[in-house]
Design an enzyme around this catalytic site. Structure first.
Site, PDB file in Angstrom:
ATOM      1  NE  ARG A  22      -3.616  -2.187   2.395  1.00 33.43           N
ATOM      2  CZ  ARG A  22      -4.589  -2.457   3.223  1.00 33.43           C
ATOM      3  NH1 ARG A  22      -5.016  -1.529   4.059  1.00 33.43           N
ATOM      4  NH2 ARG A  22      -5.157  -3.643   3.234  1.00 33.43           N
ATOM      5  CB  SER A 113      -8.367  -2.557   2.685  1.00 30.84           C
ATOM      6  OG  SER A 113      -9.368  -3.046   3.509  1.00 30.84           O
ATOM      7  CG  ASP A 280     -11.424  -7.313   3.411  1.00 34.11           C
ATOM      8  OD1 ASP A 280     -11.801  -6.170   3.719  1.00 34.11           O
ATOM      9  OD2 ASP A 280     -10.227  -7.625   3.230  1.00 34.11           O
ATOM     10  CB  THR A 343      -2.439  -8.320  13.177  1.00 30.72           C
ATOM     11  OG1 THR A 343      -2.804  -8.118  14.534  1.00 30.72           O
ATOM     12  CG2 THR A 343      -3.228  -7.385  12.282  1.00 30.72           C
ATOM     13  CD  GLU A 362      -7.256  -9.738  11.155  1.00 26.13           C
ATOM     14  OE1 GLU A 362      -6.123  -9.495  11.585  1.00 26.13           O
ATOM     15  OE2 GLU A 362      -7.624  -9.454  10.015  1.00 26.13           O
ATOM     16  CD  GLU A 363      -8.381  -4.983  16.059  1.00 23.79           C
ATOM     17  OE1 GLU A 363      -9.079  -3.979  16.269  1.00 23.79           O
ATOM     18  OE2 GLU A 363      -7.504  -5.060  15.168  1.00 23.79           O
ATOM     19  NE  ARG A 495      -3.831  -0.940  13.370  1.00 27.92           N
ATOM     20  CZ  ARG A 495      -4.300   0.031  12.580  1.00 27.92           C
ATOM     21  NH1 ARG A 495      -4.899   1.082  13.137  1.00 27.92           N
ATOM     22  NH2 ARG A 495      -4.187  -0.032  11.276  1.00 27.92           N
TER      23      ARG A 495
HETATM   24  C1  VG1 Z   1      -5.191  -3.719   9.700  1.00 29.72           C
HETATM   25  C2  VG1 Z   1      -5.946  -4.507  10.741  1.00 29.72           C
HETATM   26  C3  VG1 Z   1      -5.803  -5.992  10.481  1.00 29.72           C
HETATM   27  C4  VG1 Z   1      -6.256  -6.318   9.060  1.00 29.72           C
HETATM   28  C5  VG1 Z   1      -5.500  -5.443   8.079  1.00 29.72           C
HETATM   29  C6  VG1 Z   1      -6.003  -5.637   6.657  1.00 29.72           C
HETATM   30  O1  VG1 Z   1      -3.811  -4.032   9.775  1.00 29.72           O
HETATM   31  O2  VG1 Z   1      -5.491  -4.196  12.028  1.00 29.72           O
HETATM   32  O3  VG1 Z   1      -6.570  -6.701  11.429  1.00 29.72           O
HETATM   33  O4  VG1 Z   1      -6.021  -7.666   8.759  1.00 29.72           O
HETATM   34  O5  VG1 Z   1      -5.656  -4.065   8.414  1.00 29.72           O
HETATM   35  O6  VG1 Z   1      -7.363  -5.433   6.565  1.00 29.72           O
HETATM   36  P1  VG1 Z   1      -2.727  -3.118  10.547  1.00 29.72           P
HETATM   37  O7  VG1 Z   1      -1.406  -3.777  10.279  1.00 29.72           O
HETATM   38  O8  VG1 Z   1      -2.854  -1.752   9.994  1.00 29.72           O
HETATM   39  O9  VG1 Z   1      -3.111  -3.150  11.995  1.00 29.72           O
HETATM   40  V1  VG1 Z   1      -8.005  -4.691   5.220  1.00 29.72           V
HETATM   41  O10 VG1 Z   1      -9.700  -4.861   5.278  1.00 29.72           O
HETATM   42  O11 VG1 Z   1      -7.390  -3.153   5.376  1.00 29.72           O
HETATM   43  O12 VG1 Z   1      -7.328  -5.538   3.917  1.00 29.72           O
HETATM   44 CO    CO Z   2     -10.594  -4.599   3.581  1.00 23.24          CO
END
Ligand code: VG1
Ligand code: CO
Length: 542
Positions: A22, A113, A280, A343, A362-363, A495
């Site tokens: 990303r 996402s 998702d 995660t 996931e939370e 976080r």
């Molecule tokens: C975040 C969330 C994680 C999730 C990821 C992708 O990651 O905390 O639970 O799997 O986004 O989700 P991070 O590393 O920023 O905490 V999605 O729907 O953005 O593909």
């Molecule tokens: Co997503």
């Protein structure tokens, strides 16, 4: 074949994070940036040659440009067939399903996402393997490794493919199939859920689904309006837009404001829900009540056998480490296995493949099952509706009953977004260094029972993933977790995850932030986030 080999120079930092690569759109727009990464995928996954590729995205800015580039690179790398969503659209769960349905060698999903879109927003690219799930670390590491040394990419010449009409065409020797992005997904949902029961439940009731101008609009309209016969205004923000209407397609109380205002109004609908950019994630609400995603996973696990697709029971469940332990309590009660993974959805893949788990979540508002290998927003929403239909209950009754049976895990995440990277690293290293010494110490009336840096030992393939988050647990069952986000594109995001368990005979109706206040204070005393990153408060509380 008319094809060019283009000389290129490696770019730094093409390392996939929690979920794909990303970056800001302008980064992806640099000549060769997208091409290099895509060629690195083809170089690292030889099965794509002669195989089928599934390709689509969440419709964000640059989706249309990137798809044409990827089609040409796929053709030049010998992909035999690429299946693309009409207008370049596919939700992440739809891609996972199609990979499995067509026994494809993999899928490329264009999405960042929940990150905002538009020319100044973010773009992203994810690769999923032949099981339908996000590429595991071994594969993403190989792709990253390749990007560091890449010096040429192959690209077919030829005109852009018109993606607006369903049908079959060719790009050099590669077949390009353009399909309705929704049809196969709807078929899969029909196999899992009792649509008649849901239809009966919703007869004369209103729902509000917020597609947040992202990819789920067409899916939600097909399911809720066409299949279940609900009025058109049941789906709001249903037209996918390249900039998500200027919004932030992250379903949480802050960014899904319109939905929350509707659900917390006097004349609130029976049921409310939203999904994110790529479809998702999910959130679920009832009138004046928001279900925390960790609780949602526990409710789905506890009631799964109400749903036709899971009527024979589930072998086990899994949650990411920072997700509250509400689902563990359910698993213990059901006598099934439960797992704690790092995660990111990629870590559930092996457990799902091995049949050890059927539900996971996931939370961060993601939940799904073994029907695919991704999280699935509309699936979770239909699970809730099917459970409400079979229990003849409201959202509020279901969650109240749940807490009365299992107790309640008060839970919240405090994000410090876009902070200075060095300061964020200082928080992590500072806490890491004192973890061992914390055990046995008392803060307010909480005594630390365990403090560690989470490492995951995959029970299926034996791989080990280190540095997956710092956790501090207390004798009372409360805990806090701190980790760095792997999806942000600006600075660093810290976080802080807060959790407090209240047994079933305790006070189950407290305000969440009030209940967690002491843990938040202790976390600050120990980890010193605010003073280190120089912020008075978190930028986002969910
Ligand atoms: C975040 C969330 C994680 C999730 C990821 C992708 O990651 O905390 O639970 O799997 O986004 O989700 P991070 O590393 O920023 O905490 V999605 O729907 O953005 O593909
Ligand atoms: Co997503």
């Amino acid at each position: 074949m008319i094809m060019t080999e283009v000389d290129t120079k490696a770019f730094e930092g093409q390392k996939p994070g929690t979920s794909g690569l990303r970056k800001k759109v302008i980064v992806f727009q640099q000549p060769g940036y997208l091409e290099n990464f895509v060629q690195a995928i083809f170089d690292s996954v030889p099965e794509l040659k002669g195989g089928t590729l599934i390709l689509g995205g969440d419709g964000r800015f640059y989706n249309d440009v990137a798809i044409q580039v990827i089609l040409r690179i796929a053709a030049a790398n010998g992909v035999s067939q690429t299946i693309v969503g009409q207008n370049g659209l596919f939700s992440t769960p739809a891609v996972s399903n199609l990979i499995r349905l067509h026994k494809a060698a993999g899928g490329i999903i264009l999405s960042a996402s929940h990150n905002p879109g538009g020319p100044k927003g973010d773009f992203g690219i994810k690769f999923n393997g032949d099981n339908g799930g996000p590429a595991p670390e071994a594969v993403t590491n190989a792709i990253f490794e390749r990007t560091q040394h890449i010096d040429r990419y192959k690209i077919a010449n030829g005109n852009d493919i018109n993606l607006s009409d369903v049908g079959e065409t060719h790009l050099e020797e590669m077949t390009v199939k353009i399909i309705d992005p929704v049809a196969d997904y709807l078929t899969m949902m029909e196999e899992l859920f009792d649509f008649d029961a849901i239809k009966n439940l919703l007869n004369e009731k209103r729902i509000c689904f917020d597609a947040m101008h992202a990819v789920t609009g067409p899916y939600a309209k097909a399911i809720f309006c066409e299949r279940l016969g609900l009025p058109e205004d049941s789906v709001i923000n249903g037209a996918p837009k390249p900039d998500f209407g200027g919004g932030h397609p992250d379903p949480n109380p802050v960014y899904a404001r319109e939905l929350f205002d509707t659900m917390f109004s006097e004349n609130a609908p029976f049921f409310g829900a939203a999904s994110d950019g790529d479809g998702d994630r999910n959130i679920v609400l009832g009138p004046n009540i928001y279900i925390s995603p960790s609780d949602s996973l526990a409710v789905l696990a506890a009631n799964a056998t109400d749903v036709p697709g899971y009527e024979n029971g589930i072998p086990g469940v899994a949650r990411s480490m920072p997700t509250s332990r509400a689902v563990d309590v359910v698993a213990k009660d059901l006598g099934i296995e439960h797992f704690e993974t790092p995660t990111g959805w990629k870590f559930f893949g092996n457990l799902l493949q091995a049949g050890r788990i059927a539900l996971c979540g996931e939370e961060s508002a993601g939940a799904s099952s073994d029907h695919i290998r991704e999280k699935d927003g509309l699936w979770a929403i239909l699970m809730w509706l099917n459970i409400l239909a079979s229990r003849h209950q409201s959202v509020e009754n279901v969650i109240s009953d749940h807490w009365l049976t299992y107790g309640r895990h008060y839970y919240s995440r405090h994000d410090y977004e876009g902070v200075d990277k060095a300061q964020a690293d200082a928080v992590i290293s500072g806490l890491s260094e004192k973890l061992e010494s914390l055990v046995g110490m008392t803060f307010q009336d909480e005594t630390v029972s365990k403090a560690d840096n989470f490492s995951y030992h995959d029970p299926v393939d034996g791989s080990i993933s280190h540095n997956q988050g710092l956790r501090v647990e207390f004798e009372s069952g409360s805990r806090f977790v701190i980790r760095l986000s792997g999806t942000g594109t600006v600075g660093a995001t810290l976080r802080l995850y807060l959790e407090k368990y209240e047994p079933k005979d305790g006070d189950l109706k407290q305000d969440v932030q009030t209940a967690l206040q002491p843990i938040a204070e202790i976390a600050e005393e120990i980890a010193k986030i605010k003073s280190t990153v120089k912020r008075e408060k978190p930028s986002l509380i969910t």
